[in-house]
Design a protein around this motif. Structure first.
Motif, short mmCIF file in Angstrom:
data_model
loop_
_atom_site.label_atom_id
_atom_site.label_comp_id
_atom_site.label_asym_id
_atom_site.label_seq_id
_atom_site.Cartn_x
_atom_site.Cartn_y
_atom_site.Cartn_z
N ASP A 15 -0.36 5.17 0.55
CA ASP A 15 -0.76 6.22 1.49
C ASP A 15 -0.75 5.70 2.93
OD1 ASP A 15 -1.15 8.02 -0.56
OD2 ASP A 15 -3.33 7.78 -0.63
N ASP A 16 -0.03 6.36 3.79
CA ASP A 16 0.08 6.01 5.21
C ASP A 16 0.77 4.66 5.44
OD1 ASP A 16 -1.25 8.38 5.89
OD2 ASP A 16 -3.19 7.42 5.60
N ASP A 36 -6.49 -3.09 2.72
CA ASP A 36 -5.23 -3.80 2.48
C ASP A 36 -5.22 -5.21 3.07
OD1 ASP A 36 -4.05 -1.43 1.35
OD2 ASP A 36 -3.84 -0.68 3.40
N ASP A 57 0.87 -1.17 0.00
CA ASP A 57 0.00 0.00 0.00
C ASP A 57 0.91 1.23 0.00
OD1 ASP A 57 -2.17 1.78 0.51
OD2 ASP A 57 -1.74 1.65 2.66
N ASN A 108 -1.80 -0.20 5.82
CA ASN A 108 -2.30 0.33 7.10
C ASN A 108 -3.81 0.17 7.26
OD1 ASN A 108 -2.64 2.53 5.07
ND2 ASN A 108 -3.61 3.52 6.81
MG LIG Z 1 -3.01 3.27 3.16
#
Ligand SMILES: [Mg+2]
Length: 261
Positions: free
Chosen positions: A19-20, A190, A17, A185
């Motif tokens: 983002d973040d 995910d 993943d 996250n």
């Molecule tokens: Mg993410």
């Protein structure tokens, strides 16, 4: 796309993943939310108007039309501001909402600590793919700016991260789910969908998570195929551990009647 030769059992492909997981994202959305509340708070009492809940409801209702990302967020904020203020919001304040979105889209990418080393360590033993959802234009820009693009053999920018999307990616690699591990996250985007397919997962919680991404239904039996690590420094070890379990279980184990799928 090349099919990956399947010479042995174990985890062959690791999905990341973005983002973040690789870089900051939710921090900016949280700051945007706070700014939205400052703007609308000049017109209404925020709690009485249930401003936060109404914005979230509008954002979720619009996901199917706008998809994920900053631009959809901005349109939803404008819609929410008009509704919450009973159409009293000034054009200048709507303009401030547009400015929030532009600032977010221009924000430099902040790669999280230890990311490059962790991704390189995993890539030494596995094929890796970046799988991220959201606005194509913005995600492409972030991938480019992150300086991480060279590490990934392939980058998938998808509109939704559900089981069907992961299955499509795996089909393109010619790989069964039992040989895939996803790192991210979001339990909703995910972790849960890949576990449902019979793949493996490493959850790396971020200190902020959008309410929409927190909801996930993970059956206790599926948790045997996931690990949670505090940060990416612990990722290579967690993947090695799952890889050993996947190798012992064989390529078709999760589908072989153990009730996981
Ligand atoms: Mg993410």
């Amino acid at each position: 796309m090349h099919a990956i030769p399947q010479l042995e059992a174990g985890i062959r492909l690791v999905g990341f993943d973005a983002d973040d997981a690789l870089w900051r994202s939710e921090d900016y959305f949280a700051a945007a939310q706070a700014e939205f509340e400052r703007i609308v708070g000049a017109y209404v009492e925020l709690d009485d108007a249930r401003a936060r809940q109404r914005l979230l409801a509008i954002e979720r209702g619009n996901l199917a039309l706008f998809g994920y990302g900053v631009k959809g967020m901005a349109l939803s904020m404008i819609e929410a501001a008009v509704e919450i203020t009973a159409q009293r919001i000034a054009a200048a304040d709507l303009h401030r909402i547009v400015a929030i979105a532009k600032d977010m889209l221009r924000h430099p990418v902040e790669v999280l600590p230890g990311v490059r080393a962790a991704v390189e360590a995993v890539a030494a033993d596995h094929d890796i793919v970046l799988i991220t959802k959201g606005d194509l234009f913005h995600q492409e820009a972030k991938v480019r700016q992150s300086g991480l693009a060279d590490l990934f053999g392939r980058i998938e920018i998808v509109s939704e991260k559900d089981a069907a999307t992961y299955q499509r990616v795996l089909d393109e690699f010619g790989l069964p789910p039992a040989r895939f591990c996803m790192v991210g996250n979001s339990l909703r985007s995910d972790i849960a969908p890949v576990l449902r397919l019979g793949a493996w997962a490493v959850h790396v919680p971020y200190h902020l998570t959008w309410e929409h991404e927190r909801e996930a239904d993970i059956a206790p039996a599926m948790r045997a195929r996931m690990r949670e690590v505090e940060d990416l420094h612990a990722l290579p070890g967690a993947i090695r551990e799952l890889d050993a379990r996947a190798a012992a279980a064989g390529p078709d184990a999760p589908r072989a009647g153990n009730g996981y799928v």
